[in-house]
Write a protein that holds these residues in place. Structure first.
Motif, mmCIF file in Angstrom:
data_model
loop_
_atom_site.group_PDB
_atom_site.id
_atom_site.type_symbol
_atom_site.label_atom_id
_atom_site.label_comp_id
_atom_site.label_asym_id
_atom_site.label_seq_id
_atom_site.Cartn_x
_atom_site.Cartn_y
_atom_site.Cartn_z
ATOM 1 N N PRO A 157 32.719 26.837 58.258
ATOM 2 C CA PRO A 157 33.617 28.084 57.915
ATOM 3 C C PRO A 157 32.973 29.243 57.214
ATOM 4 N N LEU A 158 32.136 28.845 56.229
ATOM 5 C CA LEU A 158 31.465 29.849 55.555
ATOM 6 C C LEU A 158 30.480 30.609 56.185
ATOM 7 N N GLY A 159 29.682 29.854 57.012
ATOM 8 C CA GLY A 159 28.801 30.721 57.985
ATOM 9 C C GLY A 159 29.393 31.401 58.985
ATOM 10 N N LYS A 160 30.606 31.194 59.514
ATOM 11 C CA LYS A 160 31.442 31.713 60.441
ATOM 12 C C LYS A 160 31.859 33.115 59.791
ATOM 13 N N GLN A 161 32.221 33.112 58.782
ATOM 14 C CA GLN A 161 32.799 34.183 58.046
ATOM 15 C C GLN A 161 31.716 35.097 57.506
ATOM 16 N N ILE A 162 30.607 34.558 57.323
ATOM 17 C CA ILE A 162 29.236 35.531 56.920
ATOM 18 C C ILE A 162 28.804 36.128 58.071
ATOM 19 N N ALA B 116 28.084 40.732 61.831
ATOM 20 C CA ALA B 116 28.482 41.486 63.034
ATOM 21 C C ALA B 116 29.153 43.032 62.650
ATOM 22 N N ALA B 117 30.124 42.981 61.622
ATOM 23 C CA ALA B 117 30.767 44.033 61.269
ATOM 24 C C ALA B 117 29.831 45.111 60.234
ATOM 25 N N ALA B 118 29.317 44.691 59.431
ATOM 26 C CA ALA B 118 28.395 45.465 58.466
ATOM 27 C C ALA B 118 27.133 45.992 58.704
ATOM 28 N N PHE C 289 31.667 42.155 50.663
ATOM 29 C CA PHE C 289 32.273 41.103 51.908
ATOM 30 C C PHE C 289 33.538 41.712 52.616
ATOM 31 N N VAL C 290 33.257 41.903 53.850
ATOM 32 C CA VAL C 290 34.296 42.531 54.709
ATOM 33 C C VAL C 290 35.639 41.851 54.541
ATOM 34 N N MET C 291 35.663 40.657 54.392
ATOM 35 C CA MET C 291 36.864 39.915 54.008
ATOM 36 C C MET C 291 37.744 40.288 53.170
ATOM 37 N N ASP C 292 37.300 40.798 52.021
ATOM 38 C CA ASP C 292 37.951 41.233 50.921
ATOM 39 C C ASP C 292 37.742 42.699 50.275
ATOM 40 N N GLY C 293 36.516 43.168 50.757
ATOM 41 C CA GLY C 293 36.331 44.498 50.363
ATOM 42 C C GLY C 293 35.592 44.838 48.856
ATOM 43 N N LYS C 294 35.468 43.485 48.195
ATOM 44 C CA LYS C 294 35.021 43.919 46.938
ATOM 45 C C LYS C 294 34.039 42.675 46.301
ATOM 46 N N THR C 295 33.860 41.788 47.025
ATOM 47 C CA THR C 295 33.142 40.677 46.436
ATOM 48 C C THR C 295 31.564 40.724 47.116
ATOM 49 N N PRO C 296 30.664 40.840 46.443
ATOM 50 C CA PRO C 296 29.430 40.654 46.940
ATOM 51 C C PRO C 296 29.193 39.610 48.038
#
Length: 309
Positions: free
Chosen positions: A183-188, A193-195, A253-260
């Protein structure tokens, strides 16, 4: 049997545009007769395939595959998006991805590798060009691996399992279980893909790219009319910002927009009571960096009909 000379192969290549080995085979099959060999190549679709190879191929598919602690991504291009939906083309990309997973990402080695149906990757690709009627190119491949942990794949705009427009691999070196890493790898991977990071960290950024950004920043800063020392600080600040925004571990991180991203990985490791290190990634976007030809369809039809002036 007639002797097949290098000069005869060269002349046939110039006439047909076909590959050297295909020309040699054609001459062998026809007893060294150049005209007959030309016809042989045309009958096999090989001369036509060579002519099509001059056409820009910027569509196609990216394929990704993983096995245990290693993964690979490849890109195979075609001229039109329509071909990406072709079962022959999809099957070819899928099989070559599997070959790359086993044998590595050296393109020349891949092209020389045998395929299940017979023939090498390059030979089957040439045959596919003739069958499908469009230029196709095995453009690039990249493998990643970890000694312990997992490589997690992600495909954006999937056309079929493991095939799509954007393929991403994320390599996590870790002693954590797959229940944590996947799950961590999938989110990264979705973040990648997005960033569109340019490197894993700032040290990995291409120096030519940084110098180009520095030159642009210098030109802009000079317009401010500020003293030279202030301009120098402005330029370095701009370059540092660019490096931070384009290196994966420093990106927000695109999931929250604030955490590296680096902190996301550190938190996951802490929560799991394990070591987790993001060591590498791959991001292949279809057609990236290929300059597409601007075609005039009416002029192309006219040229085909022999109506050009």
């Amino acid at each position: 049997m007639a002797e097949i000379t290098a000069s005869a192969v060269k002349e046939l290549r110039e006439r047909s545009g076909a590959g050297m080995m295909d020309c040699k085979k054609a001459l062998t099959e026809t007893g060294g007769d150049l005209e007959a060999a030309s016809d042989w190549l045309r009958s096999k679709g090989l001369a036509a395939a060579a002519k099509k190879s001059s056409r820009t191929a910027a569509e196609g598919l990216v394929g990704v595959a993983v096995a245990g602690t290693k993964g690979v991504a490849i890109e195979v291009n075609s001229q039109t998006d329509f071909v990406a939906k072709n079962e022959i083309f999809q099957g070819f990309v899928r099989e070559v991805t599997g070959i790359a997973l086993e044998k590595g990402d050296d393109i020349d080695a891949l092209k020389a590798s045998p395929m299940a149906q017979g023939g090498t990757v390059e030979e089957v690709l040439t045959a596919n060009i003739a069958t499908i009627g469009e230029n196709q190119v095995l453009r690039r491949a990249k493998a990643v691996s970890v000694s312990q942990g997992a490589v997690i794949p992600y495909v954006h705009n999937a056309a079929a399992p493991g095939l799509g427009k954007i393929g991403v691999l994320v390599a996590l070196e870790s002693d954590a279980g797959v229940d944590v890493l996947e799950p961590l790898g999938k989110q990264i991977a979705m973040h990648v893909a997005a960033a569109f990071p340019l490197a894993l960290d700032e040290n990995g950024l291409d120096q030519d790219t940084l110098e180009r950004e520095r030159a642009i920043a210098t030109e802009k800063a000079a317009e401010s009319g500020k003293p030279a020392d202030i301009i120098a600080k402005m330029v370095e600040g701009t370059v540092r910002k660019f490096a931070k925004e384009n290196s994966l571990l420093n990106q927000l991180f695109v999931m929250d927009g604030k955490t590296p991203v680096s902190e996301v990985v550190a938190k996951a490791a802490k929560d799991a009571g394990a070591t987790i290190k993001l060591t590498d990634y791959v991001r292949f976007q279809l057609g990236e960096g290929i300059e597409k030809e601007e075609s005039d369809f009416a002029a192309e039809v006219a040229a085909t009909a022999g109506l050009t002036k």
